[in-house]
Design a protein around this motif. Structure first.
Motif, PDB file in Angstrom:
ATOM      1  N   ASN A 169      28.493  37.556  -8.349  1.00 43.80           N
ATOM      2  CA  ASN A 169      27.462  36.787  -7.636  1.00 43.80           C
ATOM      3  C   ASN A 169      27.092  37.439  -6.308  1.00 43.80           C
ATOM      4  OD1 ASN A 169      27.352  34.788  -9.572  1.00 43.80           O
ATOM      5  ND2 ASN A 169      28.819  33.469  -8.553  1.00 43.80           N
ATOM      6  N   ASN A 170      28.103  37.955  -5.606  1.00 43.09           N
ATOM      7  CA  ASN A 170      27.851  38.551  -4.295  1.00 43.09           C
ATOM      8  C   ASN A 170      26.770  39.616  -4.368  1.00 43.09           C
ATOM      9  OD1 ASN A 170      29.820  36.952  -3.216  1.00 43.09           O
ATOM     10  ND2 ASN A 170      31.294  38.576  -2.845  1.00 43.09           N
ATOM     11  N   PHE A 171      26.879  40.468  -5.382  1.00 45.64           N
ATOM     12  CA  PHE A 171      25.940  41.577  -5.527  1.00 45.64           C
ATOM     13  C   PHE A 171      24.530  41.052  -5.808  1.00 45.64           C
ATOM     14  CE2 PHE A 171      24.215  45.106  -8.287  1.00 45.64           C
ATOM     15  CZ  PHE A 171      23.992  45.985  -7.230  1.00 45.64           C
ATOM     16  N   GLN A 172      24.412  40.109  -6.732  1.00 46.23           N
ATOM     17  CA  GLN A 172      23.095  39.545  -7.057  1.00 46.23           C
ATOM     18  C   GLN A 172      22.470  38.858  -5.843  1.00 46.23           C
ATOM     19  OE1 GLN A 172      21.923  37.815 -10.914  1.00 46.23           O
ATOM     20  NE2 GLN A 172      24.098  37.480 -11.235  1.00 46.23           N
ATOM     21  N   GLY A 173      23.267  38.060  -5.133  1.00 43.50           N
ATOM     22  CA  GLY A 173      22.749  37.349  -3.967  1.00 43.50           C
ATOM     23  C   GLY A 173      22.281  38.292  -2.879  1.00 43.50           C
ATOM     24  N   GLN A 174      23.034  39.354  -2.656  1.00 45.40           N
ATOM     25  CA  GLN A 174      22.657  40.344  -1.649  1.00 45.40           C
ATOM     26  C   GLN A 174      21.359  41.053  -2.017  1.00 45.40           C
ATOM     27  OE1 GLN A 174      26.151  42.784  -1.616  1.00 45.40           O
ATOM     28  NE2 GLN A 174      27.400  41.248  -0.568  1.00 45.40           N
ATOM     29  N   ILE A 175      21.241  41.438  -3.288  1.00 44.79           N
ATOM     30  CA  ILE A 175      20.029  42.129  -3.750  1.00 44.79           C
ATOM     31  C   ILE A 175      18.811  41.212  -3.611  1.00 44.79           C
ATOM     32  CG2 ILE A 175      18.873  43.045  -5.806  1.00 44.79           C
ATOM     33  CD1 ILE A 175      20.908  44.962  -4.602  1.00 44.79           C
ATOM     34  N   ALA A 176      18.970  39.927  -3.969  1.00 44.62           N
ATOM     35  CA  ALA A 176      17.861  38.974  -3.864  1.00 44.62           C
ATOM     36  C   ALA A 176      17.429  38.792  -2.412  1.00 44.62           C
ATOM     37  CB  ALA A 176      18.267  37.631  -4.469  1.00 44.62           C
ATOM     38  N   ALA A 177      18.390  38.748  -1.487  1.00 44.64           N
ATOM     39  CA  ALA A 177      18.071  38.580  -0.067  1.00 44.64           C
ATOM     40  C   ALA A 177      17.303  39.780   0.477  1.00 44.64           C
ATOM     41  CB  ALA A 177      19.360  38.372   0.726  1.00 44.64           C
ATOM     42  N   LYS A 178      17.748  40.966   0.111  1.00 40.15           N
ATOM     43  CA  LYS A 178      17.061  42.179   0.557  1.00 40.15           C
ATOM     44  C   LYS A 178      15.647  42.261  -0.028  1.00 40.15           C
ATOM     45  CE  LYS A 178      21.281  44.898   1.174  1.00 40.15           C
ATOM     46  NZ  LYS A 178      22.116  46.028   0.664  1.00 40.15           N
ATOM     47  N   PHE A 179      15.518  41.841  -1.278  1.00 40.63           N
ATOM     48  CA  PHE A 179      14.209  41.854  -1.934  1.00 40.63           C
ATOM     49  C   PHE A 179      13.253  40.881  -1.252  1.00 40.63           C
ATOM     50  CE2 PHE A 179      11.248  40.212  -5.153  1.00 40.63           C
ATOM     51  CZ  PHE A 179      10.673  41.382  -5.602  1.00 40.63           C
ATOM     52  N   ALA A 180      13.738  39.674  -0.946  1.00 39.46           N
ATOM     53  CA  ALA A 180      12.908  38.670  -0.277  1.00 39.46           C
ATOM     54  C   ALA A 180      12.419  39.184   1.071  1.00 39.46           C
ATOM     55  CB  ALA A 180      13.696  37.381  -0.100  1.00 39.46           C
ATOM     56  N   GLU A 181      13.313  39.831   1.783  1.00 34.72           N
ATOM     57  CA  GLU A 181      13.001  40.311   3.129  1.00 34.72           C
ATOM     58  C   GLU A 181      12.142  41.572   3.120  1.00 34.72           C
ATOM     59  OE1 GLU A 181      15.483  41.730   7.121  1.00 34.72           O
ATOM     60  OE2 GLU A 181      16.514  40.786   5.441  1.00 34.72           O
ATOM     61  N   ASN A 182      12.533  42.562   2.317  1.00 40.37           N
ATOM     62  CA  ASN A 182      11.887  43.874   2.374  1.00 40.37           C
ATOM     63  C   ASN A 182      10.657  44.008   1.494  1.00 40.37           C
ATOM     64  OD1 ASN A 182      13.970  44.672   4.095  1.00 40.37           O
ATOM     65  ND2 ASN A 182      15.242  45.392   2.406  1.00 40.37           N
TER      66      ASN A 182
END
Length: 398
Positions: A169-182
């Motif tokens: 989950n950690n990896f998916q959540g981190q990727i989603a956050a970066k995608f939302a922001e960047n």
């Protein structure tokens, strides 16, 4: 206690015989660890959610498992030290229940004597089987248990017989956050997470920790909820740029539908629990636009992978439908077990676990897989974009 011998001296022959007997007993005890297969078949157990709340995922995984086993058997079977042996699947329904999952695992390892298990689909059911498979020394590969601690013991050490084919989950959540922001340039985001299991709450925690913008609001819902209008109205009043909704398609589909009906046009971002065709059916095709979710198996990415193309064509021919993500993950799980057996030249369960631990650059339909020291796969991830109910774009994250 042994009675005192009448003679003061025991002959050397007797001493030697006793030593040999003790050695033999020790050897037999060690060799009995784990399960052992017959000369013709390799039994693989399936502990899967075929009914209950997660049945949609479990049945999709069952189809991937059956397709993989069928292909392997048609090609002659698994090569076990020069001898071809057919797979015998033993499929049991854990009913999306923790207690049932534990008892199913006990049956598979103690009664059926399987070499390995595929499943369960969910972290909670998977965790419930761990004591029984560990005691029996039988490895299990979950296609989709994503909680970060799933493969770890309470003391932080790795669970010796627990593996998975999906990311944490950690990896998916981190990727989603970066995608939302960047990529989406979102600065003001709301989080609406499924609190029924560690899946939704874990993803939400990872997203909030990684996102550098403002978390305008953070709310939760439970499995089976139907009305999300009050929370969505609150999100709308805060004029959020995006909503992160980690959960399963059953509820997320309704959230998407009600969000659009409330006039919320902001992108909705989620996780691999949304990667199912039923998401658009529940949400309504017109509502399912500006939808994004992390996934280990993107059709658009898979079209460039010969191994994945072969799988998708075979799946379409057998089931007359497009292969979903969860079928792909389960298909890879079976082939990972095959690879482990062939690498170790043994289908004894302890050896299978050793083989799984050392998998490197495995050519899976969900990408190249290397199992790391935590028994987690290192593999590619993608984000799919849905417009009018169909995936029309993907972002290959490296």
């Amino acid at each position: 206690m042994v009675k005192k011998l009448t003679k003061k001296v025991m002959s050397a022959a007797v001493v030697t015989a006793a030593a040999l007997m003790m050695t033999a007993c020790s050897t037999n005890k060690n060799s009995s660890k784990g399960t052992h297969q017959d000369d013709k078949t390799v039994k693989i157990g399936v502990n899967m959610e075929l009914s209950g709340g997660a049945a949609g995922y479990g049945n999709a995984q069952k189809q991937g498992i059956q397709l993989a086993a069928s292909e392997i058997n048609k090609s002659g079977g698994i090569n076990v030290n020069g001898k071809k042996k057919k797979i015998k699947l033993i499929v049991r329904d854990n009913k999306t229940a923790i207690s049932t999952s534990a008892s199913v695992a006990a049956q598979l390892v103690n009664k059926d004597k399987v070499a390995a298990i595929v499943g369960p689909a969910t972290t909670n059911a998977g965790t419930a089987e761990i004591p029984n498979i560990t005691k029996a020394a039988v490895p299990s590969v979950s296609p989709s248990a994503t909680d970060p601690d799933y493969t770890k013991q309470k003391n932080g050490k790795v669970q010796p017989y627990v593996f998975r084919a999906c990311y944490q989950n950690n990896f998916q959540g981190q990727i989603a956050a970066k995608f939302a922001e960047n990529t989406l340039k979102a600065k003001n985001v709301a989080v609406f997470a499924d609190n029924s299991s560690d899946y939704g709450t874990g993803l939400a925690k990872a997203f909030k920790k990684e996102f550098k913008g403002k978390i305008a609001d953070s709310q939760t819902y439970s499995e089976g909820d139907k009305d999300f209008n009050a929370v969505l109205t609150s999100f709308k009043s805060k004029k959020v740029d995006a909503i992160y909704v980690p959960g399963y398609y059953t509820e997320v589909g309704l959230i998407i539908k009600q969000a659009r009906q409330n006039g919320i046009k902001a992108p909705i971002i989620g996780s691999d629990g949304m990667a199912d065709p039923k998401l658009a059916e529940i949400a309504g095709a017109k509502n399912a636009s500006s939808i994004y979710y992390t996934t280990p198996f993107s059709i658009k990415v898979a079209e460039k992978n010969p191994t994945a193309v072969k799988f998708m064509n075979a799946y379409k021919k057998r089931y007359n439908e497009q292969a979903p993500t969860f079928s792909a993950l389960a298909y890879d799980s079976v082939y990972m077990i095959k690879q482990a057996i062939e690498d170790q030249k043994s289908d004894d369960s302890v050896k299978v676990a050793t083989g799984l631990k050392h998998i490197k650059d495995f050519d899976g339909v969900t990408g190249k897989i290397t199992v790391n020291n935590s028994h987690d796969p290192e593999k590619p991830i993608a984000i799919e974009q849905m417009t009018n109910g169909k995936v029309n774009k993907y972002y290959n994250i490296k």
